[in-house]
Design an enzyme around this catalytic site. Structure first.
Site, PDB file in Angstrom:
ATOM      1  N   ASN A  23      -1.441  13.662  -5.468  1.00 27.74           N
ATOM      2  CA  ASN A  23      -1.362  15.077  -5.060  1.00 27.74           C
ATOM      3  C   ASN A  23      -0.167  15.413  -4.171  1.00 27.74           C
ATOM      4  O   ASN A  23      -0.128  16.466  -3.540  1.00 27.74           O
ATOM      5  CB  ASN A  23      -2.667  15.492  -4.372  1.00 27.74           C
ATOM      6  CG  ASN A  23      -2.894  14.697  -3.095  1.00 27.74           C
ATOM      7  OD1 ASN A  23      -2.149  13.765  -2.791  1.00 27.74           O
ATOM      8  ND2 ASN A  23      -3.904  15.060  -2.335  1.00 27.74           N
ATOM      9  N   ASP A  25       0.985  14.355  -1.315  1.00 27.30           N
ATOM     10  CA  ASP A  25       1.005  14.353   0.159  1.00 27.30           C
ATOM     11  C   ASP A  25       1.642  13.073   0.712  1.00 27.30           C
ATOM     12  O   ASP A  25       1.659  12.858   1.929  1.00 27.30           O
ATOM     13  CB  ASP A  25      -0.403  14.567   0.736  1.00 27.30           C
ATOM     14  CG  ASP A  25      -1.339  13.418   0.420  1.00 27.30           C
ATOM     15  OD1 ASP A  25      -0.934  12.478  -0.314  1.00 27.30           O
ATOM     16  OD2 ASP A  25      -2.491  13.436   0.894  1.00 27.30           O
ATOM     17  N   ASP A  29      -3.867   7.462  -3.359  1.00 27.20           N
ATOM     18  CA  ASP A  29      -5.262   7.914  -3.265  1.00 27.20           C
ATOM     19  C   ASP A  29      -6.098   7.426  -4.446  1.00 27.20           C
ATOM     20  O   ASP A  29      -5.569   6.811  -5.381  1.00 27.20           O
ATOM     21  CB  ASP A  29      -5.302   9.446  -3.164  1.00 27.20           C
ATOM     22  CG  ASP A  29      -4.339  10.095  -4.156  1.00 27.20           C
ATOM     23  OD1 ASP A  29      -4.395   9.719  -5.346  1.00 27.20           O
ATOM     24  OD2 ASP A  29      -3.501  10.928  -3.729  1.00 27.20           O
ATOM     25  N   ASP A  98     -13.405  -3.599   0.533  1.00 26.22           N
ATOM     26  CA  ASP A  98     -13.049  -4.460   1.655  1.00 26.22           C
ATOM     27  C   ASP A  98     -14.152  -4.304   2.697  1.00 26.22           C
ATOM     28  O   ASP A  98     -14.480  -3.184   3.075  1.00 26.22           O
ATOM     29  CB  ASP A  98     -11.692  -3.993   2.224  1.00 26.22           C
ATOM     30  CG  ASP A  98     -10.850  -5.143   2.724  1.00 26.22           C
ATOM     31  OD1 ASP A  98     -11.382  -5.958   3.490  1.00 26.22           O
ATOM     32  OD2 ASP A  98      -9.662  -5.217   2.360  1.00 26.22           O
ATOM     33  N   ASP A 198     -13.219  -9.207   5.356  1.00 23.34           N
ATOM     34  CA  ASP A 198     -12.106  -9.215   6.299  1.00 23.34           C
ATOM     35  C   ASP A 198     -12.382 -10.048   7.554  1.00 23.34           C
ATOM     36  O   ASP A 198     -13.463  -9.938   8.145  1.00 23.34           O
ATOM     37  CB  ASP A 198     -11.858  -7.759   6.723  1.00 23.34           C
ATOM     38  CG  ASP A 198     -10.636  -7.609   7.610  1.00 23.34           C
ATOM     39  OD1 ASP A 198      -9.533  -7.824   7.110  1.00 23.34           O
ATOM     40  OD2 ASP A 198     -10.802  -7.271   8.802  1.00 23.34           O
ATOM     41  N   GLU A 255     -11.883 -13.773   3.773  1.00 20.78           N
ATOM     42  CA  GLU A 255     -10.596 -14.012   4.428  1.00 20.78           C
ATOM     43  C   GLU A 255     -10.898 -14.978   5.565  1.00 20.78           C
ATOM     44  O   GLU A 255     -11.274 -14.575   6.658  1.00 20.78           O
ATOM     45  CB  GLU A 255      -9.991 -12.715   4.968  1.00 20.78           C
ATOM     46  CG  GLU A 255      -8.571 -12.931   5.467  1.00 20.78           C
ATOM     47  CD  GLU A 255      -8.094 -11.886   6.466  1.00 20.78           C
ATOM     48  OE1 GLU A 255      -6.882 -11.699   6.597  1.00 20.78           O
ATOM     49  OE2 GLU A 255      -8.924 -11.263   7.156  1.00 20.78           O
ATOM     50  N   HIS A 327      -1.467  -7.775   1.437  1.00 15.98           N
ATOM     51  CA  HIS A 327      -0.999  -6.649   2.262  1.00 15.98           C
ATOM     52  C   HIS A 327      -0.622  -7.055   3.678  1.00 15.98           C
ATOM     53  O   HIS A 327      -0.151  -6.226   4.444  1.00 15.98           O
ATOM     54  CB  HIS A 327      -2.086  -5.584   2.316  1.00 15.98           C
ATOM     55  CG  HIS A 327      -3.306  -6.068   3.053  1.00 15.98           C
ATOM     56  ND1 HIS A 327      -4.110  -7.084   2.574  1.00 15.98           N
ATOM     57  CD2 HIS A 327      -3.815  -5.723   4.246  1.00 15.98           C
ATOM     58  CE1 HIS A 327      -5.056  -7.326   3.442  1.00 15.98           C
ATOM     59  NE2 HIS A 327      -4.919  -6.517   4.474  1.00 15.98           N
ATOM     60  N   ASP A 328      -0.868  -8.318   4.044  1.00 15.37           N
ATOM     61  CA  ASP A 328      -0.519  -8.804   5.391  1.00 15.37           C
ATOM     62  C   ASP A 328       0.695  -9.726   5.378  1.00 15.37           C
ATOM     63  O   ASP A 328       1.118 -10.205   6.427  1.00 15.37           O
ATOM     64  CB  ASP A 328      -1.677  -9.628   5.981  1.00 15.37           C
ATOM     65  CG  ASP A 328      -2.871  -8.772   6.344  1.00 15.37           C
ATOM     66  OD1 ASP A 328      -2.691  -7.576   6.635  1.00 15.37           O
ATOM     67  OD2 ASP A 328      -3.994  -9.317   6.348  1.00 15.37           O
TER      68      ASP A 328
HETATM   69  O1  TEU Z   1      -6.376  -9.772   8.758  1.00 18.87           O
HETATM   70  C1  TEU Z   1      -6.820 -10.772   9.680  1.00 18.87           C
HETATM   71  C2  TEU Z   1      -5.681 -11.323  10.399  1.00 18.87           C
HETATM   72  O2  TEU Z   1      -4.812 -10.629  10.872  1.00 18.87           O
HETATM   73  C3  TEU Z   1      -5.622 -12.739  10.560  1.00 18.87           C
HETATM   74  O3  TEU Z   1      -4.389 -13.178  10.114  1.00 18.87           O
HETATM   75  C4  TEU Z   1      -5.830 -13.064  11.996  1.00 18.87           C
HETATM   76  O4  TEU Z   1      -4.603 -13.472  12.520  1.00 18.87           O
HETATM   77  C5  TEU Z   1      -6.832 -14.148  12.199  1.00 18.87           C
HETATM   78  O5  TEU Z   1      -8.047 -13.753  11.629  1.00 18.87           O
HETATM   79  C6  TEU Z   1      -7.037 -14.399  13.678  1.00 18.87           C
HETATM   80  O6  TEU Z   1      -8.117 -15.185  13.866  1.00 18.87           O
HETATM   81  C7  TEU Z   1      -7.275  -8.788   8.401  1.00 18.87           C
HETATM   82  C8  TEU Z   1      -6.616  -7.756   7.513  1.00 18.87           C
HETATM   83  O7  TEU Z   1      -6.194  -8.364   6.326  1.00 18.87           O
HETATM   84  C9  TEU Z   1      -5.527  -7.084   8.266  1.00 18.87           C
HETATM   85  O8  TEU Z   1      -4.825  -6.159   7.481  1.00 18.87           O
HETATM   86  C10 TEU Z   1      -6.137  -6.404   9.453  1.00 18.87           C
HETATM   87  O9  TEU Z   1      -5.130  -5.869  10.257  1.00 18.87           O
HETATM   88  C11 TEU Z   1      -6.995  -7.349  10.288  1.00 18.87           C
HETATM   89  O10 TEU Z   1      -7.852  -8.144   9.509  1.00 18.87           O
HETATM   90  C12 TEU Z   1      -7.883  -6.565  11.196  1.00 18.87           C
HETATM   91  O11 TEU Z   1      -8.875  -5.929  10.453  1.00 18.87           O
HETATM   92 CA    CA Z   2      -2.351  11.617  -1.951  1.00 22.84          CA
END
Ligand code: TEU
Ligand code: CA
Length: 554
Positions: A23, A25, A29, A98, A198, A255, A327-328
């Protein structure tokens, strides 16, 4: 081994904010994802993991949730979500959400209530302590500074392992756990395939709080230190599984960082807490307690050893989830290939070596077209809160601003978060407006539209890999067959057998920008995949081209 519905699936991670904006912005989305479902189906992936789309102040891009039952309006509506689930199902695909339950947002009503009445029931949803007693422990938050901050408007302080807008939920409180389970079941009832979970290792804190040996001059210690002392997380995880996932036969991937050596079976064994967990052995390679600026660069040999070590650890236990990026993390091709060697050939090789490992293959959005790290020319362009912290850490360590910028931008989480490059039009076809994060300037060369018709593109190679993994003659071998490293000692060569009673498949990557010979132990019967035009074989000696990648049936 009991066969599970998710064993033979190919997984794909979507970071919705940067996937596709429907859209104008500037923010990706849910409707954008719906529009691209046919693209994903065409790629051949089966299970889509969505990074968080719940209502959130986006202090940590959605990993800070203020309502677990609502979609953030920037991502769409609950109707959009229901439609996405239904449209995915129509195409035989599954969705994972997630699950972010180590912490919530400081704007969640629970935290608001805790601020109003810290001694009331919601105070017990968090870890609170009296300010007058000083900090209960010297732990450093993952995004910098102490894990303790004052609880606004009170004489208390609260704990946050991540950002101060991400207060940790108190898992010791059974009421908190019940609220979490209720929410999980509510989502599973909507027809989700399961969850990516997470930062889950952090839910168990060693209590009472205490200091550990400081590891920097700030007098604080890494969260990794407290995790060494935390015991008994399994009790929580088993309860969660029993109360939620198990009832739905849902898929879960944890994770899990900093797991204790002997816990693999508990986590992903046949009766494990989770279906799978990510292999982060490569991503943590070279980490330094000093911070990103001090990371050691990974070489081809290191990469190979990290992968094989992880495979050995999981052997006979369960399914790891394999990634080259998420994404990290920086883009895999920028991290695991030497600087200046990001050819199409090399990208295919890296993707292939990872994809055919034993375990579940995960592809992160844009990986399938070989997206690379972005160029950060000034700290003003940086969005990632982790990079902002690490930049300061680098300055404090004495690096010049230029050195600090160069050092941290290689590991910035923004690298993976730049918009997906759909075509060579304005903003790479991601949005009709202004994107929330700058598009990588290389989008004119690297984009989906250019790669679709090009037989030799990275995109079409990923399609071929996925199709090969699903080929009825080989699927069982790739999913259940054992992995045996081949000529492990040969430098800049990564090769392994995937083997079962039916097939002996050999996966080979010449991990260098120069030719090399490989002596096979028998003659191959056929070539299932080749990222080069030619295959040069004299008897049992393969003459590999630079970055050649092969899958051979022996
Ligand atoms: O990432 C967790 C994260 O950052 C780990 O690398 C962290 O260093 C470890 O768990 C420490 O014990 C997740 C997500 O993938 C990230 O995008 C978020 O920012 C984070 O959790 C917080 O929700
Ligand atoms: Ca959008």
């Amino acid at each position: 081994m009991e066969r599970k519905w998710w064993h033979d699936k190919v997984f794909y991670q979507i970071y919705p904010k940067s996937f596709y904006d429907s859209n104008g912005d500037g923010i990706g989305d849910l409707r954008g994802i719906i529009r691209k479902l046919d693209y994903l189906k065409g790629l051949g992936v089966d299970v889509l993991w969505l990074s968080p789309i719940y209502q959130s102040p986006l202090a940590d891009q959605g990993y800070d949730i203020s309502d677990y039952y609502a979609i953030d309006p920037r991502f769409g509506t609950m109707e959009d979500m229901d439609e996405l689930i239904a449209e995915a199902k129509k195409r035989g695909m599954y969705l994972l959400m997630d699950l972010v339950v180590n912490h919530c947002s400081d704007e969640h009503p629970w935290f608001e209530a805790a601020k109003k009445d810290p001694d009331g029931p919601y105070g017990k949803f968090f870890y609170l302590a009296d300010q007058k007693d000083g900090r209960p422990c010297n732990w450093r938050s993952c995004f910098g500074g102490s894990v303790w901050d004052p609880l606004p408007g009170t004489d208390k302080q609260y704990l946050h392992i991540f950002h101060k807008k991400q207060p940790d939920l108190n898992w010791e409180n059974p009421q908190v756990r019940q609220e979490i389970y209720k929410n999980i079941n509510w989502w599973l009832d909507k027809g989700l395939g399961g969850f990516r979970i997470d930062a889950i290792i952090n839910i168990k804190k060693p209590l009472p709080f205490r200091d550990y040996e400081p590891d920097r001059s700030d007098g604080l210690c890494s969260i990794a230190e407290m995790l060494k002392h935390a015991e008994g997380i399994g009790v929580f995880l088993e309860e969660m599984k029993r109360e939620t996932f198990a009832k739905y036969d849902a898929f879960t991937v944890g994770e899990v960082f900093n797991m204790k050596e002997d816990e693999m079976r508990d986590f992903i064994g046949p009766d494990g807490h989770f279906s799978s967990m990510f292999d982060f052995n490569e991503t943590i390679f070279g980490e330094s307690p000093n911070g990103w600026y001090d990371m050691q660069k990974i070489t081809a040999e290191d990469y190979k050893n990290c992968c094989f070590e992880a495979q050995e650890r999981a052997e006979g236990i369960g399914f790891l989830s394999n990634i080259i990026e998420n994404h990290d993390e920086p883009r895999g091709v920028s991290r695991y290939l030497p600087e200046g060697e990001h050819s199409v050939q090399a990208k295919k090789m890296l993707g292939g070596l990872n994809f055919f490992l034993k375990g579940l293959p995960f592809i992160y959005q844009g990986q399938e077209i070989g997206m690379e790290n972005t160029v950060v020319s000034s700290m003003d362009e940086v969005d990632d809160i982790s990079t902002l912290d690490q930049y300061q850490v680098a300055l404090d360590a004495g690096l010049s601003p230029e050195e600090a910028l160069r050092a941290v931008s290689a590991y910035s989480r923004d690298n993976a978060r730049t918009p997906v490059q759909w075509d060579d039009g304005p903003q790479a076809g991601f949005t009709a407006g202004t994107p929330w994060l700058k598009v990588n300037p290389n989008y004119r060369e690297i984009n989906v539209a250019a790669q679709e018709p090009d037989e030799d593109s990275v995109l079409n190679f990923y399609k071929k890999m996925i199709a090969l993994r699903k080929h009825p003659d080989y699927k069982d071998t790739f999913v259940y067959g054992s992995l045996i490293p081949f000529r492990r000692e040969q430098k800049n060569l990564m090769a392994y057998y995937r083997k079962d009673a039916q097939n002996t498949l050999l996966v080979i990557g010449n991990y260098q920008n120069a030719p090399q010979d490989l002596i096979l132990d028998r003659e191959p019967r056929s070539v299932l995949l080749n990222n080069c035009k030619t295959l040069s074989l004299s008897k049992e000696t393969l003459h590999l081209e630079p970055y050649q990648f092969l899958v051979l049936a022996m």
